[in-house]
Design a protein around this motif. Structure first.
Motif, PDB file in Angstrom:
ATOM      1  N   ALA A 111       0.839  -1.206   0.000  1.00 14.55           N
ATOM      2  CA  ALA A 111       0.000   0.000   0.000  1.00 14.55           C
ATOM      3  C   ALA A 111       0.873   1.254   0.000  1.00 14.55           C
ATOM      4  CB  ALA A 111      -0.952  -0.002   1.199  1.00 14.55           C
ATOM      5  N   GLY A 132      -8.463   2.981  -0.681  1.00 17.30           N
ATOM      6  CA  GLY A 132      -7.670   1.763  -0.805  1.00 17.30           C
ATOM      7  C   GLY A 132      -8.551   0.567  -1.081  1.00 17.30           C
ATOM      8  N   ILE A 143      -4.327   1.818  -4.639  1.00 21.58           N
ATOM      9  CA  ILE A 143      -4.561   3.064  -3.893  1.00 21.58           C
ATOM     10  C   ILE A 143      -4.794   4.198  -4.871  1.00 21.58           C
ATOM     11  CG2 ILE A 143      -3.521   4.797  -2.338  1.00 21.58           C
ATOM     12  CD1 ILE A 143      -4.074   2.194  -0.848  1.00 21.58           C
ATOM     13  N   ALA A 150     -11.369   2.131   2.978  1.00 23.02           N
ATOM     14  CA  ALA A 150     -10.564   0.906   2.858  1.00 23.02           C
ATOM     15  C   ALA A 150     -11.538  -0.211   2.525  1.00 23.02           C
ATOM     16  CB  ALA A 150      -9.822   0.621   4.156  1.00 23.02           C
ATOM     17  N   VAL A 168      -4.467  -0.496   4.456  1.00 28.41           N
ATOM     18  CA  VAL A 168      -4.501   0.842   3.854  1.00 28.41           C
ATOM     19  C   VAL A 168      -3.782   1.859   4.734  1.00 28.41           C
ATOM     20  CG1 VAL A 168      -6.004   2.639   2.891  1.00 28.41           C
ATOM     21  CG2 VAL A 168      -6.547   0.222   2.527  1.00 28.41           C
TER      22      VAL A 168
END
Length: 156
Positions: A67, A95, A145, A131, A110
């Motif tokens: 991430a 995310g 992302i 998320a 995330v």
């Protein structure tokens, strides 16, 4: 006025080359005083860092790192479009986590992106966030992302 390029240098972070789109889109677009990035995958040196579902083939800890890679790729997309020093603040992080059906740790994954935003941008890196666990992501990536950033006013 903070120079984010100086902060990146202090942290020893070098922005990667912008990842080439894998379909029909551009890495980032500007509208008014905002830049919206396309979803960024965890490409490192032009290669996908990992594949598979988080909670199965990919650990939560590794996904956190991926991430961060995605978030760096998103910052690089903003930098290529307008310059990183034009960022006033990070507004939103979204995310997506390719999740094993029993995996529920998407927020912790995330956090890799969110904590990076705060490391680089300090208070200006505090943001709204989603998320989301999903069944699959492009190229079997574990994480994707996207960012929305506000730009500095002209002359500030």
């Amino acid at each position: 006025m903070a120079k984010w390029s100086d902060r990146l240098a202090e942290l020893g972070i070098e922005l990667p080359a912008v990842a080439a789109p894998v379909a029909a889109y551009v890495p980032a677009v500007r509208t008014g005083n905002q830049v919206w990035t396309s979803g960024q995958l965890p490409f490192v040196d032009g290669e996908l860092a990992a594949t598979g579902k988080v909670g199965a083939a990919v650990s939560q800890e590794d996904a956190y790192t991926y991430a961060r890679h995605c978030a760096l790729n998103a910052i690089a997309a903003v930098d290529a479009l307008v310059g990183v020093d034009e960022i006033a603040r990070v507004l939103k992080v979204v995310g997506y986590v390719a999740s094993d059906p029993d995996f529920t740790g998407q927020p912790a994954v995330v956090n890799g992106a969110s904590e990076l935003m705060q490391e680089i941008f300090g208070e200006a890196g505090e943001h709204a966030r989603s998320a989301v666990g999903v069944a699959a992501l492009p190229m079997n990536a574990p994480v994707e992302i996207e960012l929305v950033v506000e730009l500095r006013a002209a002359g500030s």
